[in-house]
Design an enzyme around this catalytic site. Structure first.
Site, PDB file in Angstrom:
ATOM      1  N   SER A 109       3.347  -1.728   1.616  1.00  0.00           N
ATOM      2  CA  SER A 109       3.145  -2.928   2.425  1.00  0.00           C
ATOM      3  C   SER A 109       3.444  -2.628   3.894  1.00  0.00           C
ATOM      4  CB  SER A 109       4.018  -4.066   1.886  1.00  0.00           C
ATOM      5  OG  SER A 109       3.657  -5.303   2.456  1.00  0.00           O
ATOM      6  N   GLU A 209      -5.005  -1.446   0.383  1.00  0.00           N
ATOM      7  CA  GLU A 209      -4.569  -2.602  -0.410  1.00  0.00           C
ATOM      8  C   GLU A 209      -4.159  -3.699   0.551  1.00  0.00           C
ATOM      9  OE1 GLU A 209      -1.216  -3.983  -1.021  1.00  0.00           O
ATOM     10  OE2 GLU A 209      -0.431  -2.823   0.652  1.00  0.00           O
ATOM     11  N   HIS A 279       0.667  -4.619  -4.101  1.00  0.00           N
ATOM     12  CA  HIS A 279       1.514  -5.776  -4.414  1.00  0.00           C
ATOM     13  C   HIS A 279       1.222  -6.264  -5.828  1.00  0.00           C
ATOM     14  CE1 HIS A 279       1.545  -5.680  -0.006  1.00  0.00           C
ATOM     15  NE2 HIS A 279       2.669  -6.354  -0.062  1.00  0.00           N
TER      16      HIS A 279
END
Length: 309
Positions: A109, A209, A279
């Site tokens: 992230s 992502e 995630h």
């Protein structure tokens, strides 16, 4: 690329918080869970700090990370959580020192900013995998735990990366590609464009992502990578988990898949999607900076090189 030493049970893992804050309870749970896996744990000061939406001021978070790489007792470093803030400390991180003291480094992230800097400037292999508060604190499922330990404790190539049972990797664009695996969170990759930490995708397998972005925002960021040549330079593309990225009002939006088809499809680059990394839970741990082979005809990803020594 520089590879860190493989972790072994009994090693000391340092936990740092380069981005957002969490609670003392989550910090304790993360520590307890890692100890339950067989590691010792050293907590950075940033784990207990709070400065608005940050886990302490920039100098605190940067000093914590630098210290963990300098600390000879620490063999590996896991980030506490994402959120926001890693990019704010990039110019405070001693990337030269990190290259001299390579250690297993894990996160995802917002931590993408640190992956980019360490991969490209320190030339360190890093790991896109579970974090302390976000994942480890709640206990890792068997799939996530086994993949994580295999990635950071084994010096042999991980070989073919498998999704959890019942979830097949899908082909968006056929073909085969070889290259060094790089990437991470789309927002962070886009945010570092035009900086010294801008991603280099030439000859690489690019992993992407995202979480919580409407398709039009994904479209905007992918278009930025397209216009900058980053998508075209890549040998192949992996699309990971896209949690909560479907439109709230589908009748007024393109679908996420339509965005992929319209922007990535015409490039003709071998591309697979539904790779369970990002995630999500269960979660695949990916080593960044190692040779990989992408068979988009069969929906297969093979890691051909170990991430540790």
């Amino acid at each position: 690329m520089i590879k860190p030493n493989a972790l072994k049970f009994g090693d000391v893992i340092g936990i740092v918080a380069p981005s957002g804050p969490t609670t003392k309870e989550r910090v304790k749970l993360a520590k307890d869970q890692l100890e339950g896996l067989g590691f010792q744990v050293k907590l950075g000061h940033s784990c207990y700090e709070k400065h608005g939406y940050l886990s302490g001021k920039d100098e605190v978070r940067a000093r914590d990370l630098n210290h963990m790489f300098e600390d000879q007792e620490v063999q590996g470093i896991i980030c506490l959580r994402g959120g926001y803030g890693a990019s704010k400390i990039l110019n405070r991180i001693d990337l030269e020192q990190i290259a001299k003291r390579p250690k297993v480094f894990v996160g995802y992230s917002d931590i993408t900013a640190l992956h980019l800097a360490m991969n490209q400037i320190s030339k360190l292999v890093t790991f896109h995998g579970p974090m302390g508060s976000s994942d480890i604190a709640g206990g890792l499922d068997d799939f996530t735990r086994e993949g994580f330990l295999k990635a950071v404790m084994g010096s042999s190539p991980m070989g073919e990366i498998q999704n959890p049972k019942g979830k097949k990797m899908q082909s968006l664009v056929g073909g085969k590609a070889n290259g060094i695996l790089v990437g991470g969170n789309l927002s962070l990759i886009a945010a570092t464009m035009g900086t010294p930490y801008e991603i280099d995708t030439k000859g690489k397998i690019l992993f992407l992502e995202e979480i919580g972005e409407e398709p039009y925002r994904v479209d905007r960021m992918l278009t930025q990578l397209l216009l900058s040549g980053k998508l075209g330079d890549a040998e192949g593309i992996l699309l990971g988990d896209w949690m909560d990225c479907e439109p709230e009002e589908p009748e007024k939006s393109l679908s996420l898949m339509a965005v992929f088809e319209e922007i990535i499809g015409p490039l003709g680059k071998p591309t697979i999607y539904d790779v369970e990394a990002g995630h999500c839970s269960p979660m695949i741990t990916l080593p960044f900076g190692v040779r990989s082979f992408l068979d988009a005809e069969e929906g297969r990803l093979i890691i051909e090189e170990g991430g540790t020594v």
